[in-house]
Design a protein around this motif. Structure first.
Motif, PDB file in Angstrom:
ATOM      1  N   ALA A   1      -7.820 -19.311  58.310  1.00  0.00           N
ATOM      2  CA  ALA A   1      -6.879 -18.411  58.991  1.00  0.00           C
ATOM      3  C   ALA A   1      -5.503 -18.531  58.368  1.00  0.00           C
ATOM      4  CB  ALA A   1      -6.835 -18.741  60.476  1.00  0.00           C
ATOM      5  N   SER A   2      -5.089 -19.769  58.154  1.00  0.00           N
ATOM      6  CA  SER A   2      -3.773 -19.999  57.598  1.00  0.00           C
ATOM      7  C   SER A   2      -3.695 -19.475  56.164  1.00  0.00           C
ATOM      8  CB  SER A   2      -3.467 -21.490  57.691  1.00  0.00           C
ATOM      9  OG  SER A   2      -2.671 -21.894  56.644  1.00  0.00           O
ATOM     10  N   ASN A   3      -4.764 -19.671  55.416  1.00  0.00           N
ATOM     11  CA  ASN A   3      -4.803 -19.172  54.053  1.00  0.00           C
ATOM     12  C   ASN A   3      -4.688 -17.647  53.996  1.00  0.00           C
ATOM     13  OD1 ASN A   3      -7.110 -18.051  51.907  1.00  0.00           O
ATOM     14  ND2 ASN A   3      -5.598 -19.433  51.052  1.00  0.00           N
ATOM     15  N   LEU A   4      -5.254 -16.986  55.008  1.00  0.00           N
ATOM     16  CA  LEU A   4      -5.209 -15.524  55.028  1.00  0.00           C
ATOM     17  C   LEU A   4      -3.863 -15.008  55.521  1.00  0.00           C
ATOM     18  CD1 LEU A   4      -8.810 -14.960  56.341  1.00  0.00           C
ATOM     19  CD2 LEU A   4      -7.980 -14.480  54.046  1.00  0.00           C
ATOM     20  N   GLY A   5      -2.990 -15.921  55.923  1.00  0.00           N
ATOM     21  CA  GLY A   5      -1.641 -15.512  56.275  1.00  0.00           C
ATOM     22  C   GLY A   5      -1.270 -15.680  57.735  1.00  0.00           C
ATOM     23  N   ALA A   6      -2.109 -16.375  58.510  1.00  0.00           N
ATOM     24  CA  ALA A   6      -1.808 -16.529  59.928  1.00  0.00           C
ATOM     25  C   ALA A   6      -0.901 -17.734  60.148  1.00  0.00           C
ATOM     26  CB  ALA A   6      -3.098 -16.689  60.722  1.00  0.00           C
TER      27      ALA A   6
ATOM     28  N   GLN B   1      -7.993 -23.574  58.515  1.00  0.00           N
ATOM     29  CA  GLN B   1      -7.469 -23.492  57.153  1.00  0.00           C
ATOM     30  C   GLN B   1      -7.624 -22.082  56.614  1.00  0.00           C
ATOM     31  OE1 GLN B   1      -9.312 -26.458  54.648  1.00  0.00           O
ATOM     32  NE2 GLN B   1      -7.796 -27.987  55.233  1.00  0.00           N
TER      33      GLN B   1
END
Ligand SMILES: Nc1ncnc2c1ncn2[C@@H]1O[C@H](COP(=O)(O)OP(=O)(O)OP(=O)(O)O)[C@@H](O)[C@H]1O
Ligand SMILES: [Mg+2]
Lengths: 364, 300
Positions: free
Chosen positions: B199-204, B197
């Protein structure tokens, strides 16, 4: 610093069900640009659910989430460009502090040199300069929290979300970090949604507080307004300490407690039963026999308990067999009362401006 | 008893505490003595005997004869190359199959992962020989697999699936798979869902998050599993012997052949010693290059 990129958030009719449970029940919330808004509510009230919906980690059943003018409710999380500080921090254990903070910059294709500058800047902001090469397991709890924060704002998101980021810290460090977070927010000017179930933390940090209970927003207001003018019993109970006294209404619409007239009129005539909310520190001990007047209401009772707590002391004053007021006062020589012994008969005054009236539960 | 100076205070009971510590250490040693004895009996003695035999020639005197032969004859080198090749290929197949399986198991809610884990572990409870012969039945010219493939038109005439490298690899991969899946599953279970989550939040993107977060975080389990599989394969006998049909000659099968046909204990021992040293070398190198799961090698 980057006020221009801060965005307002507009939430409309947001609904999320888990089976029969309404985790969010048609929530409407307008968060202003650059505002520090705190979601405050008891455990299980839906704070995390709402925050996760804003970040895009759970799919609501219905509703709209807008950042500025852009509808976001269908956008996947990695395209929302919001920074988030997880309750568990969620730092990547296989990366150093600098690599963690640099990760979002790398994803955005920043040149290595510029990225390094930004990471150093972020480290300085959270006062961790020089710890960039440390591993995550070599940091204390407070340091980890700051790394998580730095990682969340280093890519200059337009919105910053934090889910109880201080709950793992001890009291001293927590209070220190509250001030620090507040300063960082002022410095960055980013729209911030902060989750906590600690009412003191909410009062300390927020521009506005949204009180949430059972998936519904109860009151959204400034800390002062929430504290001084709670809308209902839940808010009055949840925020700050209070004693509640049931009032009686006479034919002329006056509200009174025993013989003391609390209010000469009913705030809302459609509600018949009202309660008086008394904050312990708004009461003051009176010498001798003061009476209820234009300026203040006076209660008389016996001291049943007295507790010294450092900067303040607090006493319980029994007005009758069932009603006990708690009174909080300073411990300095000026505010001490000579005759405050257990069993002593005392008068306590409440200024009329400090009178808070709320409708009896189930009457709204 | 009043103890006034600080120096005396700091040495209060220090002698008694020291001797207590000593006593405890001796006691622990005493407790592990039976285990040490058993290990000496079943591991150190036989291996020492193996070493001894490999340095004794047919006349019973000390010599490097067997090792010399190993260097001189190309066939020995071929056996070792084949052994490493089969082991490496088996490991690769296990990784290709095992990673998705472990990922799937780790992603399932625990209620379901238990059931699927059972399916992975089930082969463990049947005899190795039975499983190997079962593959022989499935893979032979008129076996189930060939029949099925011809029926649905995958190929026209029976394909040779057994008594060769293909059969050996299929059998070995099947037997080794759990050894890869278990440590990998353990490592994956330890990855908190909020990692992905974050990682995805940081833009991945999902692919990016997998490559830069999930994969590195699971690599310790992957390395541990691969190493176990590779090392087990190096000394494997039954499956290459049965499914290889004499065409896949690994060190273990070669040792048997030497003993059966030439009854040469010295040569067989020398092969065993070299294989043992090769295995130790692999373990040492792997330990140098990877940080393994603490479960496998203890904390570093
Ligand atoms: N994945 C889920 N499945 C089912 N119910 C859930 C799930 N997540 C949350 N809930 C329920 O939704 C309600 C709101 O949960 P939420 O996590 O938003 O509470 P919270 O306000 O963050 O509480 P806390 O202060 O304890 O973190 C709770 O009653 C919770 O049990
Ligand atoms: Mg929560």
């Amino acid at each position: 610093m980057n006020n221009s990129t801060a965005l307002p958030i507009s939430i409309r009719g947001l609904t999320k069900k888990y089976g029969d449970l309404n985790a969010l029940n048609s929530v409407d919330l307008e968060i202003k640009s650059s505002e520090f808004l705190t979601l405050l509510g008891p455990s299980g009230s839906g704070k995390t659910t709402l925050l996760m919906a804003i970040a895009g980690f759970n799919r609501p059943d219905a509703g709209s989430i807008k950042f500025g003018d852009a509808e976001m409710v269908l956008t996947p999380p990695h395209k929302r460009d919001v920074g988030m500080v997880f309750q568990s921090y969620a730092l990547f254990p296989h990366m150093t502090v600098s690599e963690n903070i640099g990760f979002p910059l790398k994803l955005r294709g920043l040149a290595a040199k510029e990225a390094r500058g930004r990471v150093d800047e972020a480290l300085a902001t959270v006062q961790l300069s020089g710890l960039g090469d440390r591993g995550i397991d070599q940091l204390s709890g407070g340091q980890r929290q700051r790394v998580a924060l730095a990682r969340a704002f280093v890519f200059r998101p337009r919105i910053l979300l934090m889910d109880e980021p201080l709950s793992a810290l001890d009291k001293k460090l927590r209070e220190h970090m509250q001030i620090e977070l507040k300063q960082i927010h002022r410095q960055l000017g980013v729209t911030t949604v902060y989750v906590t179930h600690d009412q003191r933390e909410a009062l300390t940090m927020s521009d506005r507080i949204a009180v949430i209970n059972d998936g519904e927003l109860v009151q959204v207001d400034t800390p002062e307004a929430i504290y001084n003018r709670p809308k209902d019993q839940f808010v009055a109970d949840f925020i700050g300490e209070s004693t509640m006294l049931a009032l009686t209404r006479d034919g002329d619409g006056r509200l009174s407690f025993g013989a003391e007239i609390i209010s000469s009129s009913t705030p809302d005539s459609s509600v018949s039963n009202w309660r008086l909310v008394i904050r312990p520190e708004r009461l003051h001990l009176l010498e001798g026999g003061a009476n209820t007047s234009e300026k203040q209401v006076v209660f008389r009772g016996r001291v049943t308990e007295y507790v010294f707590q450092g900067e303040t002391a607090f006493a319980l004053v029994a007005l009758n067999d069932t009603t006990i007021l708690s009174v909080r006062f300073g411990t300095g020589a000026g505010s001490r009362l000579r005759s405050l012994e257990l069993g002593a008969l005392v008068s306590v005054g409440l200024m009329r401006e400090d009178v808070i009236l709320i409708p009896e539960e189930g009457q709204m | 008893m009043p103890v006034s100076p600080d120096i005396e205070k700091s040495s209060l009971h220090s002698q008694e505490l020291q001797s207590q510590k000593k006593r405890e250490e001796w006691m622990l040693l005493g407790l592990s003595l039976p285990a040490i004895f058993v290990i000496a009996l079943v591991v150190i003695l036989p291996v020492g005997w193996l070493f001894y035999l490999s340095f004794v020639d047919s006349q019973g005197s000390f010599s490097f004869e067997h090792y010399q032969k190993m260097v001189e004859y190309k066939s020995y080198a071929r056996v070792f190359i084949a052994t490493f090749k089969v082991s490496a290929l088996t490991t690769l197949i296990c990784v290709a199959l095992g990673y998705p399986i472990a990922y799937f198991l780790a992603a399932l809610p625990s209620r379901w992962s238990g059931i699927f884990m059972l399916a992975v572990l089930l082969p463990f409870w049947t005899s190795l020989l039975v499983r190997t012969y079962a593959w022989l039945v499935l893979l032979q010219r008129k076996g189930l697999l060939n029949d099925l493939a011809i029926q649905i038109g995958l190929w026209d005439s029976p394909v040779k699936l057994v008594h060769n490298m293909t059969g050996t690899l299929i059998g070995m991969a099947h037997i080794m798979l759990p050894f890869l899946v278990l440590p990998l599953y353990g490592a994956m279970k330890k990855i908190e869902p909020d990692m992905m989550q974050a990682a995805s939040n940081l833009g991945a993107s999902p692919v990016r998050a997998f490559c830069s977060i999930y994969l590195p975080l699971s690599v310790s389990g992957l390395a541990a599993g691969s190493l176990i599989v590779f090392v087990l394969c190096l000394g494997f006998y039954v499956t290459p012997a049965v499914l290889g049909g004499g065409r896949v000659v690994m060190v273990a099968t070669q040792i048997t052949a030497i003993l059966e046909h030439q009854f040469d204990w010295g040569a067989a021992s020398a092969l065993g010693v070299v294989l043992l040293l090769a295995t130790v070398l692999v373990l040492y190198l792997a330990g140098r290059f990877f940080k393994f799961d603490t479960a496998l090698f203890g904390k570093r």
